[in-house]
Design a protein around this motif. Structure first.
Motif, PDB file in Angstrom:
ATOM      1  N   UNK A 264       0.684  -1.153   0.077  1.00 34.42           N
ATOM      2  CA  UNK A 264      -0.444  -0.308  -0.143  1.00 34.42           C
ATOM      3  C   UNK A 264       0.676   1.835   0.213  1.00 34.42           C
ATOM      4  N   UNK A 265       0.200   2.113  -0.836  1.00 34.34           N
ATOM      5  CA  UNK A 265       1.379   3.707  -0.702  1.00 34.34           C
ATOM      6  C   UNK A 265       0.768   4.989   0.165  1.00 34.34           C
ATOM      7  N   UNK A 266      -0.306   4.744   0.317  1.00 38.01           N
ATOM      8  CA  UNK A 266      -1.191   5.552   2.010  1.00 38.01           C
ATOM      9  C   UNK A 266      -0.526   6.065   2.255  1.00 38.01           C
ATOM     10  N   UNK A 267      -0.241   7.579   2.936  1.00 41.63           N
ATOM     11  CA  UNK A 267       0.718   7.506   4.428  1.00 41.63           C
ATOM     12  C   UNK A 267       0.336   7.127   5.807  1.00 41.63           C
ATOM     13  N   UNK A 268       0.825   7.069   5.941  1.00 42.98           N
ATOM     14  CA  UNK A 268       1.145   6.376   7.455  1.00 42.98           C
ATOM     15  C   UNK A 268       1.913   7.214   8.506  1.00 42.98           C
ATOM     16  N   UNK A 269       1.301   7.163   9.855  1.00 39.96           N
ATOM     17  CA  UNK A 269       3.049   7.503  10.991  1.00 39.96           C
ATOM     18  C   UNK A 269       3.431   6.759  11.718  1.00 39.96           C
TER      19      UNK A 269
ATOM     20  N   UNK B 214       4.885   9.133   6.849  1.00 38.68           N
ATOM     21  CA  UNK B 214       5.685   8.953   5.921  1.00 38.68           C
ATOM     22  C   UNK B 214       4.086   9.195   4.518  1.00 38.68           C
ATOM     23  N   UNK B 215       5.458  10.107   3.998  1.00 41.46           N
ATOM     24  CA  UNK B 215       3.900  10.316   2.730  1.00 41.46           C
ATOM     25  C   UNK B 215       4.714   9.647   1.546  1.00 41.46           C
ATOM     26  N   UNK B 216       3.938  10.296   0.025  1.00 38.21           N
ATOM     27  CA  UNK B 216       4.648  10.199  -1.084  1.00 38.21           C
ATOM     28  C   UNK B 216       4.776  11.259  -1.475  1.00 38.21           C
ATOM     29  N   UNK B 217       6.062  11.873  -2.232  1.00 35.10           N
ATOM     30  CA  UNK B 217       6.270  13.262  -2.715  1.00 35.10           C
ATOM     31  C   UNK B 217       5.654  13.560  -3.859  1.00 35.10           C
ATOM     32  N   UNK B 218       4.611  12.691  -4.847  1.00 34.89           N
ATOM     33  CA  UNK B 218       4.298  12.295  -6.144  1.00 34.89           C
ATOM     34  C   UNK B 218       3.281  10.992  -6.190  1.00 34.89           C
ATOM     35  N   UNK B 219       2.273  10.391  -5.535  1.00 37.83           N
ATOM     36  CA  UNK B 219       1.419   9.422  -5.008  1.00 37.83           C
ATOM     37  C   UNK B 219       0.629   9.244  -6.545  1.00 37.83           C
TER      38      UNK B 219
ATOM     39  N   UNK C  88       8.582   4.699  -9.924  1.00 42.76           N
ATOM     40  CA  UNK C  88       7.753   6.144  -9.086  1.00 42.76           C
ATOM     41  C   UNK C  88       8.358   6.461  -8.482  1.00 42.76           C
ATOM     42  N   UNK C  89       9.474   5.849  -7.537  1.00 42.45           N
ATOM     43  CA  UNK C  89      10.329   6.301  -6.237  1.00 42.45           C
ATOM     44  C   UNK C  89       9.110   6.433  -5.411  1.00 42.45           C
ATOM     45  N   UNK C  90       8.278   5.569  -4.943  1.00 44.05           N
ATOM     46  CA  UNK C  90       7.439   5.611  -3.976  1.00 44.05           C
ATOM     47  C   UNK C  90       8.750   5.217  -2.724  1.00 44.05           C
TER      48      UNK C  90
END
Length: 580
Positions: A327-332, A338-343, A356-358
């Motif tokens: 998964x790529x949704x932000x989390x703490x 921790x979040x994406x630069x370009x989600x 995509x450099x996740x």
């Protein structure tokens, strides 16, 4: 009383002998008189011959010594007892035999203060030719009464002639050895420099001293010609590297740039440059802060290039495959988000995380391996310990004092761990050559010699998979701007925010592009870094894809043929794709 009768015989002898009188009828007396003066003549003649012979011998010895002193080499002259005798150094040459450093003769100015007639006049005359001399210090030296004092080392021929024409008693010249670097700045951070006594103080010059030359010099065995030391660099490729980095600094208005090219089979460094640099013929310039060798003596957070090692670690652990989805949704975690630069706003597979450099995907990969496994893997790859190579200027990486979950996750995408760009490239070599970590070298090395030093750090399967991911990102991802027709360049970009006053700055970046070519059968790893670039006119951002990657492509475009890589222009299938 009768007086004794006087005898006149002694007087007669004294009168007759010196005058050599010949009386008639006295032949015996005449023979005796002739014999005595002839004997004295012989003795006098012998004494004269001996005296003349002695004088001739003495003057022959003096004349011989004068002739010997007249024809002896200048650096074996009569002032050998004064000052330090500068020893010979071996030439430094590149892998093709081009001279990088050599010794030349130069004149140095000295004084014999005990022979100086007028110190004030001498000071005035000398400072007229050498205005950099401090008049007060010069006069102090000239009035010290000492037998010897250096005044100025390494004069130009013009300065030497001008001082010679002054005719100052007690002033002389000493021929010394001076190190000369024909290429100037071209490979300064590799070659290094020497001090005024021709002793290595930086770079490979210092390495040579530390590995035996200094001991040979101290024993007085460094005279005559010495075998040259061949370095691994190719001067032609080195020139291209420096030229493109200088152009990148100007184009992107960056404060610094650097690059390195490494042979993946031998660990030889073919080129390495850090800009700004300095001219080793003026070694004082090396002390300027901005001229730091950023490639080996500077540590930086390498940003998303570190995702190469995170992905390799996850694949090597056996817990992740190329088909694994995260998964790529932000989390703490640990009070941080921790979040994406370009989600992409959806789960991503491992190849997509890489392309995509996740950040979130990489954090999940590290979390799956665990803190201890993550730290152990980076240590195994040589990214957390000081790099071992010939170059003395090598910095020690920094890492958290205590690794926590948040440290592992941020390190997965290149934050919180700082290492040198050089060892980042060295670790990438292992991902491209079948999984073998090879100590880098600035000296020539054969593949057979490298095979004895290499250590397997990841499996061949993982190496093949990483080549596939590099190829994917080079063709479809952020590495597209580094593509060179015919050479198939794969790689990974990295854009790290720089720390300013203890906080990450969104406006200052340290960019990198970690590449390999030709990616289907890698022969070289190339790393380019650009420090604090600005947005180029006509571009939307200053990310690594907009500056570091195209700079790497420009270097490869010009250097590939010199590195004996043949271009392939026909369409080829992707031989790296494997079904999982």
């Amino acid at each position: 009383m009768k007086l004794p009768k006087p005898s006149f015989a002694p007087l007669a002898r004294l009168a007759v002998s010196p005058l050599t009188l010949r009386l008639p009828g006295s032949r015996r007396s005449s023979a005796k008189a002739d014999a005595r003066p002839m004997s004295e003549k012989v003795r006098n003649k012998s004494r004269f011959t001996i005296a003349m012979t002695a004088f001739c011998c003495i003057y022959a010895v003096i004349g011989g010594r004068l002739v010997w002193w007249g024809v002896a080499p200048a650096d074996d002259g009569g002032y050998r007892a004064f000052g330090q005798v500068v020893a010979d150094r071996p030439d430094l040459i590149d892998r093709n035999g081009e001279v990088l450093a050599t010794d030349i003769k130069t004149a140095s100015l000295f004084a014999e203060p005990n022979r100086i007639v007028d110190a004030d006049e001498a000071t005035e005359l000398l400072t007229g030719v050498l205005p950099d001399l401090n008049p007060k210090q010069l006069r102090t030296k000239l009035t010290s009464g000492a037998k010897f004092a250096w005044l100025q080392r390494e004069l130009t021929p013009k300065q030497q002639q001008q001082i010679f024409e002054l005719g100052i008693p007690g002033i002389g010249f000493r021929t010394e050895k001076r190190r000369f670097y024909p290429g100037g700045n071209t490979a300064s951070h590799i070659i290094g420099a020497v001090n005024v006594d021709n002793q290595g103080i930086a770079g490979m010059e210092k390495y040579i001293d530390d590995t035996g030359l200094r001991d040979i010099q101290n024993l007085g065995l460094a005279g005559g010609e010495m075998a040259p030391v061949k370095l691994s660099i190719d001067l032609r490729v080195q020139h291209i590297m420096r030229d493109e980095l200088a152009a990148a600094m100007k184009r992107y208005r960056a404060i610094a740039a650097g690059g390195v090219i490494i042979d993946v089979d031998t660990g030889e460094i073919l080129a390495m440059a850090s800009m700004p640099d300095y001219d080793p013929n003026q070694p004082a310039e090396a002390l300027k802060k901005e001229n730091l060798n950023r490639m080996s003596a500077g540590v930086f957070e390498m940003g998303s290039t570190f995702k190469s090692f995170t992905t390799a670690m996850a694949l090597d652990s056996g817990k992740v495959t190329l088909n694994t989805v995260f998964p790529t949704n932000p989390f703490r975690v640990g009070g941080f988000t921790i979040k994406e630069f370009h989600s992409k706003h959806r789960p991503l597979s491992v190849p997509e995380i890489f392309q995509y450099s996740s950040n979130v995907g990489s954090a999940h990969e590290a979390d799956l391996v665990g803190i201890e496994g993550h730290q152990a893997f980076l240590t195994r790859m040589g990214l957390l310990s000081r790099l071992k190579t010939e170059l003395p200027e090598v910095a020690t990486p920094t890492q958290p004092r205590v690794w926590k979950k948040i440290n592992s996750m941020t390190a997965s995408y290149g934050h919180g761990v700082a290492t040198t760009p050089l060892q980042t490239a060295v670790a990438a070599v292992a991902l491209m050559n079948g999984g073998y970590l090879i100590p880098p070298t600035f000296l020539t090395r054969t593949k057979e010699e490298a095979d004895k030093l290499k250590t397997q750090v990841v499996s061949k399967r993982v190496s093949d998979e990483m080549r596939y991911l590099y190829d994917l990102n080079g063709e479809r991802g952020s590495g597209r701007s580094a593509q060179v027709s015919g050479y198939r360049v794969g790689g990974k970009t990295g854009t790290a925010e720089k720390v300013v006053n203890g906080r990450y700055s969104g406006n200052k970046k340290f960019n990198a592009y970690l590449a390999s070519f030709p990616i289907d059968a890698p022969r070289y790893v190339v790393l380019v870094v650009v420090d604090d670039p600005q947005v180029e006119e006509g571009k939307s951002n200053a990310q690594a894809a907009a500056n570091a990657a195209p700079t790497a492509g420009a270097i490869i475009r010009r250097a590939a043929a010199l590195l004996k890589v043949k271009p392939v222009f026909k369409e080829q299938g992707n031989s790296l794709l494997v079904s999982y």
